[in-house]
Design a protein around this motif. Structure first.
Motif, PDB file in Angstrom:
ATOM      1  N   LEU A   1      -1.940-107.474  83.946  1.00  0.00           N
ATOM      2  CA  LEU A   1      -3.216-108.224  84.626  1.00  0.00           C
ATOM      3  C   LEU A   1      -3.122-109.421  84.085  1.00  0.00           C
ATOM      4  N   CYS A   2      -3.541-110.600  85.045  1.00  0.00           N
ATOM      5  CA  CYS A   2      -3.687-111.918  84.418  1.00  0.00           C
ATOM      6  C   CYS A   2      -5.131-112.466  85.024  1.00  0.00           C
TER       7      CYS A   2
ATOM      8  N   THR B   1      -1.849-119.337  92.270  1.00  0.00           N
ATOM      9  CA  THR B   1      -0.975-119.371  91.048  1.00  0.00           C
ATOM     10  C   THR B   1      -2.245-119.095  89.919  1.00  0.00           C
ATOM     11  N   PRO B   2      -1.811-118.011  89.158  1.00  0.00           N
ATOM     12  CA  PRO B   2      -2.835-117.397  88.430  1.00  0.00           C
ATOM     13  C   PRO B   2      -3.207-118.591  87.208  1.00  0.00           C
ATOM     14  N   LEU B   3      -4.041-118.460  86.586  1.00  0.00           N
ATOM     15  CA  LEU B   3      -4.630-119.384  85.730  1.00  0.00           C
ATOM     16  C   LEU B   3      -4.001-119.331  84.248  1.00  0.00           C
ATOM     17  N   ILE B   4      -3.918-117.798  83.912  1.00  0.00           N
ATOM     18  CA  ILE B   4      -3.493-117.256  82.578  1.00  0.00           C
ATOM     19  C   ILE B   4      -2.579-116.202  83.143  1.00  0.00           C
TER      20      ILE B   4
ATOM     21  N   GLU C   1       2.216-111.043  77.259  1.00  0.00           N
ATOM     22  CA  GLU C   1       3.009-109.945  77.961  1.00  0.00           C
ATOM     23  C   GLU C   1       2.404-108.857  78.110  1.00  0.00           C
ATOM     24  N   GLU C   2       1.437-108.256  77.304  1.00  0.00           N
ATOM     25  CA  GLU C   2       0.640-107.256  77.924  1.00  0.00           C
ATOM     26  C   GLU C   2      -0.547-107.372  78.818  1.00  0.00           C
ATOM     27  N   GLY C   3      -0.617-108.768  79.053  1.00  0.00           N
ATOM     28  CA  GLY C   3      -1.797-109.036  80.012  1.00  0.00           C
ATOM     29  C   GLY C   3      -3.069-109.384  79.500  1.00  0.00           C
ATOM     30  N   VAL C   4      -3.980-109.997  80.244  1.00  0.00           N
ATOM     31  CA  VAL C   4      -5.174-110.679  79.884  1.00  0.00           C
ATOM     32  C   VAL C   4      -6.321-110.399  80.758  1.00  0.00           C
ATOM     33  N   ILE C   5      -7.430-109.857  80.522  1.00  0.00           N
ATOM     34  CA  ILE C   5      -8.551-109.374  81.152  1.00  0.00           C
ATOM     35  C   ILE C   5      -9.914-109.965  80.861  1.00  0.00           C
ATOM     36  N   ASP C   6     -10.834-109.559  81.477  1.00  0.00           N
ATOM     37  CA  ASP C   6     -12.420-109.764  81.115  1.00  0.00           C
ATOM     38  C   ASP C   6     -12.509-111.349  80.751  1.00  0.00           C
TER      39      ASP C   6
END
Length: 365
Positions: free
Chosen positions: A149-150, A168-171, A176-181
């Protein structure tokens, strides 16, 4: 009942100051009456309960975010019912239009078959609106082999439609595990973005992070700051998520949700922060907003957002609908409650505890 109480109180005020007007003279009495009536109106407005009956949006509308723009209140939510980003609007917080589609199309970096467009939030800039969201990468995977998740962005001239995403994703690469919320916050002329790492996917701790944005809200500035908040309280379980930064009377408060999203233990907590980039510290070992002890037709309140509206501060959040047989329905409906403050600067949320009339999640969700 509320209107009757108001009428009786205004009658008493009127008769009292009619007498005073006679004693002080016409001009002095009129001025005094006007000032006292103004004070009485302000007192009544502040003390009257928020005229909202929950849930305000009876549909699957998880992770709600509120934005006031162009004379209306807009609410955005996680994908459901075939919509990539749900959007609804209201002029009174109680009556909402059926959810519509806000995102024009999926960006190229997102898995087109399983996009998982989650927790959208929107910020207004001078010439545009920016939509921030999480979605699943089509090429990158996290340690457990599932798509990472990006964070992505999309731009529109309108608050409710035609958001065109950046390809292109921002983050993405940093975690490595992903970023959300993801959640934007404006502090004076500076803009910050809050988010959490998806550590709970892979038996890792979860933390709340922040990063400064440029003036257009589309590029990162500086380094990522870890705010010091993790799932270290017993009530938080395996995950802390959904950050929302707020300044109240010069003090910084970071609200968040924690525990399993599909369980009654899911709840809202808050921390006090030294500034927009922390450090932050849990303000309590107990949640601020949790599932009520008595049956109320819902459980698991969380993924909050906060809005100032007509002199009040309100918190929107989702909660699972509970069927008459006690089983969980398929819907996380949107609720709205007033956020108040104690004299010592502590937030209070008092949800409507009266049981909602039974309803079912619409077909197709």
């Amino acid at each position: 009942m509320i209107s009757m109480i108001k009428e009786n109180r205004f009658e008493r005020i009127y008769h009292t100051y009619k007498t005073e007007a006679g004693r002080l003279g016409l001009l002095g009495g009129a001025i005094g009456l006007g000032l006292w009536l103004l004070t009485a109106c302000q007192t009544l407005s502040a003390s009257a309960p928020l005229p909202i009956r929950n849930p305000v949006l009876r549909a699957n509308f998880p992770d709600p975010f509120l934005l006031e723009a162009e004379g209306r209140i807009y609410a955005y939510a996680t994908n459901s019912g075939g919509r990539r980003v749900q959007v609804s609007s209201s002029d009174d917080l109680q009556h909402w239009l059926p959810p519509a589609e806000a995102l024009a199309h999926l960006p190229a970096w997102v898995n087109q078959n399983k996009p998982d467009v989650w927790a959208p939030e929107v910020m207004r800039f001078d010439s545009h609106y920016v939509l921030y969201f999480s979605a699943r990468s089509s090429t990158l995977v996290r340690p457990d082999g599932i798509g990472r998740l990006c964070v992505g962005t999309a731009v529109s001239k309108h608050p409710d439609r035609e958001f065109v995403p950046d390809d292109t994703p921002l983050i993405c690469d940093e975690f490595e595990e992903g970023v959300i919320d993801v959640s934007p916050f404006r502090d004076g002329r500076r803009i910050y973005l809050y988010f959490k790492n998806d550590g709970n996917c892979c038996n890792l701790p979860t933390w709340i992070f922040a990063r400064e944005l440029d003036a257009a809200g589309l590029a990162l500035i500086g380094e990522t700051a870890r705010l010091g908040l993790s799932n270290d309280q017993p009530w938080e379980g395996r995950v802390i998520e959904a950050p929302t930064m707020l300044v109240h009377e010069g003090a910084y408060y970071l609200f968040y949700s924690a525990n399993a999203y599909d369980k009654p233990e899911y709840a809202v907590g808050y921390a006090r922060c030294d500034g927009p980039l922390g450090p932050c510290k849990d303000a309590s070992t107990r949640p601020l907003l949790a599932t009520p002890a008595q049956p109320s037709g819902w459980f698991g309140p969380g993924h909050q957002s906060i809005l100032s509206f007509q002199g009040r501060t309100v918190m929107a959040y989702h909660a699972w609908n509970v069927l008459p047989n006690g089983q969980r329905d398929r819907c996380r409906a949107m609720h709205i409650s007033e956020l108040k403050w104690t004299a010592g600067g502590e937030p209070i949320v008092e949800p409507d505890m009266s049981a909602a009339e039974p309803w079912r999640c619409p077909t197709g969700r």
